[in-house]
Design a protein around this motif. Structure first.
Motif, PDB file in Angstrom:
ATOM      1  N   THR A   1       0.174   5.455  -8.357  1.00 23.32           N
ATOM      2  CA  THR A   1      -0.911   6.212  -7.709  1.00 23.32           C
ATOM      3  C   THR A   1      -0.405   7.503  -7.077  1.00 23.32           C
TER       4      THR A   1
ATOM      5  N   SER B   1       6.584   5.637  -0.614  1.00 24.65           N
ATOM      6  CA  SER B   1       6.469   7.097  -0.543  1.00 24.65           C
ATOM      7  C   SER B   1       6.971   7.545   0.825  1.00 24.65           C
TER       8      SER B   1
ATOM      9  N   CYS C   1       2.594   9.874   4.209  1.00 28.29           N
ATOM     10  CA  CYS C   1       1.478   9.451   3.356  1.00 28.29           C
ATOM     11  C   CYS C   1       0.615   8.410   4.070  1.00 28.29           C
TER      12      CYS C   1
ATOM     13  N   GLY D   1       3.712   6.842  -4.330  1.00 27.15           N
ATOM     14  CA  GLY D   1       3.255   8.195  -4.051  1.00 27.15           C
ATOM     15  C   GLY D   1       3.930   9.214  -4.939  1.00 27.15           C
TER      16      GLY D   1
ATOM     17  N   LEU E   1      -3.342   8.404  -3.903  1.00 28.75           N
ATOM     18  CA  LEU E   1      -2.656   7.356  -3.139  1.00 28.75           C
ATOM     19  C   LEU E   1      -3.538   6.854  -1.999  1.00 28.75           C
TER      20      LEU E   1
ATOM     21  N   LEU F   1       2.188   0.513  -4.030  1.00 31.82           N
ATOM     22  CA  LEU F   1       1.500   1.740  -4.437  1.00 31.82           C
ATOM     23  C   LEU F   1       2.477   2.903  -4.321  1.00 31.82           C
TER      24      LEU F   1
ATOM     25  N   GLY G   1      -8.148   7.235  -6.987  1.00 31.47           N
ATOM     26  CA  GLY G   1      -7.347   6.160  -6.419  1.00 31.47           C
ATOM     27  C   GLY G   1      -8.079   4.832  -6.437  1.00 31.47           C
TER      28      GLY G   1
ATOM     29  N   ILE H   1       3.283   0.872   0.678  1.00 33.08           N
ATOM     30  CA  ILE H   1       3.412   2.250   0.204  1.00 33.08           C
ATOM     31  C   ILE H   1       4.872   2.548  -0.112  1.00 33.08           C
TER      32      ILE H   1
END
Length: 472
Positions: free
Chosen positions: A130, A33, A37, A101, A14, A99, A140, A31
């Protein structure tokens, strides 16, 4: 059974995808996640890459769904929908990349459906899987680029816009394998390579950073050749060859100095069928340039004993070119090269084989190891007089009392913006940095020896001038 790695410098998939996307001008990563992260990517990668900052789309301001227990239990799709709506309101961008996580990947959120909703609102948006548990920062980078290429039409135009033409440009090459932030000097290295190619009449898509022209991402499929500088970009090159018919050439690391850059340009010139005389004339001009500067620093070379046995630690794409340049033409003595990224065995064998072919008679050992504790033990045991590596290795240099030059990730004690080692002129930057490391160490010795240095009494107090002859 799993193992632990001290001083892990390869992070997770990630993080690699985040730093890759945010290094594209106009791209906005989102993101999906936990909040940690994004924070970890900023604190553990960006800020340790020559003190890189947040920029417009990174750092603590990066859009994130900040996954909590509630989303783990009930799913996070609605939270993602909310975040996408908010992001497009406050972050202007050419396109948006979601993206994912570890946690949302395990929960099984319907990320494609949420991204499609954004596309239906005429935003250019894609998603890329990812999860950090699937690999390192290098994976990544690979996942982010292949994800962009597979969904290329969705980031270059909305459904109502016309797709860009893909007419081949027989002098255009894509440069791949220099990973933003994992290569601390990525901006300077890409610029150095781009400038080196101009001299032979070729143009380059560097794709990342301020030297990537606005049109580069729209012309990536128009290139006549891909040039890979890392094993981690081979998958991307193979995808482009299979799906766009663009051939590629591969090098173990970027070139440093006239000899290596000349080899690169001759290869590219042959692939692009460029005028050979023009290629050779440009290389000869830069060889003379390098010869001039080396001649200028020869006095310091002998005065301060530059011909030292050295060790170098870092990613394969980062260490091999500088190691070759320091060995030939500079004449330093390679003793130990530690490659820290995770590579397949056949790639490791290829690196060792090519090093032995390029440096016949070299006694240097190439070790593949990422554990900081093991690396430090190797360095302490090695008979070396100069160490180049990351901030982690500075302690080994201090314990051995030898000059240290920080050149690889993580790098916390330097500010790095435009500096780079790749290409013709990058060699001079490397030479200056190595020189600073050696002279800095030598100056401290001279300071102790002359006067600033001092004799002490039996108790180790009351310092006296060493050579003044003056008694109190």
């Amino acid at each position: 059974m799993g193992t632990t790695t001290a001083g892990n410098r390869n992070s997770c998939m990630l993080h690699g995808a985040v730093q890759t996307i945010k290094s594209i001008e106009g791209a906005v990563p989102i993101i999906h996640s936990t909040s940690g992260c994004g924070v970890q990517q900023y604190a553990g990668v960006s800020s340790l890459s020559g003190n890189g900052g947040s920029g417009y789309t990174g750092g603590l301001g990066i859009p994130s769904t900040n996954f909590l227990e509630r989303q783990v239990v009930f799913g996070g799709s609605s939270r993602l929908r909310e975040q996408l709506k908010n992001t497009v309101k406050i972050k202007d961008g050419d396109f948006y990349v979601v993206l994912t996580g570890c946690t949302p990947e395990l929960v099984g959120d319907d990320v494609p459906a949420m991204t499609k909703e954004l596309q239906e609102q005429q935003y250019k948006a894609i998603h890329i899987s990812t999860p950090g548990f699937k690999g390192s920062v290098h994976n990544g980078y690979t996942a982010a680029l292949t994800g962009l290429l597979r969904q290329f039409d969705k980031i270059t135009c909305t459904p109502e816009e016309q797709h860009p033409t893909r007419e081949k440009d027989d002098r255009l090459v894509n440069l791949l394998g220099i990973i933003p932030e994992q290569d601390v000097f990525w901006r300077g290295n890409l610029k150095g390579l781009k400038d080196s190619l101009k001299g032979i009449g070729a143009s380059a898509n560097v794709l990342f950073g301020p030297d990537a022209d606005e049109q580069e991402w729209t012309t990536i499929f128009n290139a006549a050749l891909n040039v890979s500088f890392s094993a981690h970009s081979l998958e991307i090159c193979e995808w482009l060859e299979s799906n766009a018919g663009i051939p590629y050439v591969h090098f173990d690391g970027y070139p440093v100095g006239a000899q290596q850059t000349g080899e690169l340009l001759r290869c590219i010139g042959k692939q692009l069928d460029l005028e050979q005389e023009k290629v050779e004339a440009w290389i000869a001009r830069k060889e003379n340039n390098e010869r001039y500067y080396i001649l200028q620093f020869l006095d310091a070379y002998y005065k301060h004993g530059f011909q030292k046995k050295f060790a170098l630690v870092g990613d394969s794409a980062v260490v091999l070119g500088p190691a070759r340049f320091l060995t030939d033409p500079l004449g330093l003595l390679p003793s130990l090269i530690v490659v820290t990224d995770d590579l397949p065995q056949q790639v490791r064998d290829s690196i060792v084989r090519q090093w032995n072919e390029q440096q016949p008679g070299s006694e240097a050992r190439i070790i593949f190891e990422s554990d900081a504790k093991v690396i430090e033990e190797l360095l302490i045991a090695e008979d070396i007089e100069l160490l180049l590596g990351s901030s982690i290795e500075s302690r080994a240099a201090e314990r051995k009392g030898i000059p240290f030059v920080p050149v690889s990730f993580p790098l916390a004690e330097r500010i790095v913006l435009t500096k780079g080692y790749a290409g013709f002129d990058g060699a001079f930057t490397l030479l200056e940095d190595v020189g600073d490391g050696i002279l800095g160490n030598d100056s401290r010795y001279l300071q102790d020896l002359t006067g600033a240095g001092s004799d002490r009494d039996e108790q180790g107090t009351n310092p006296k001038p060493a050579f003044s002859g003056i008694e109190n």
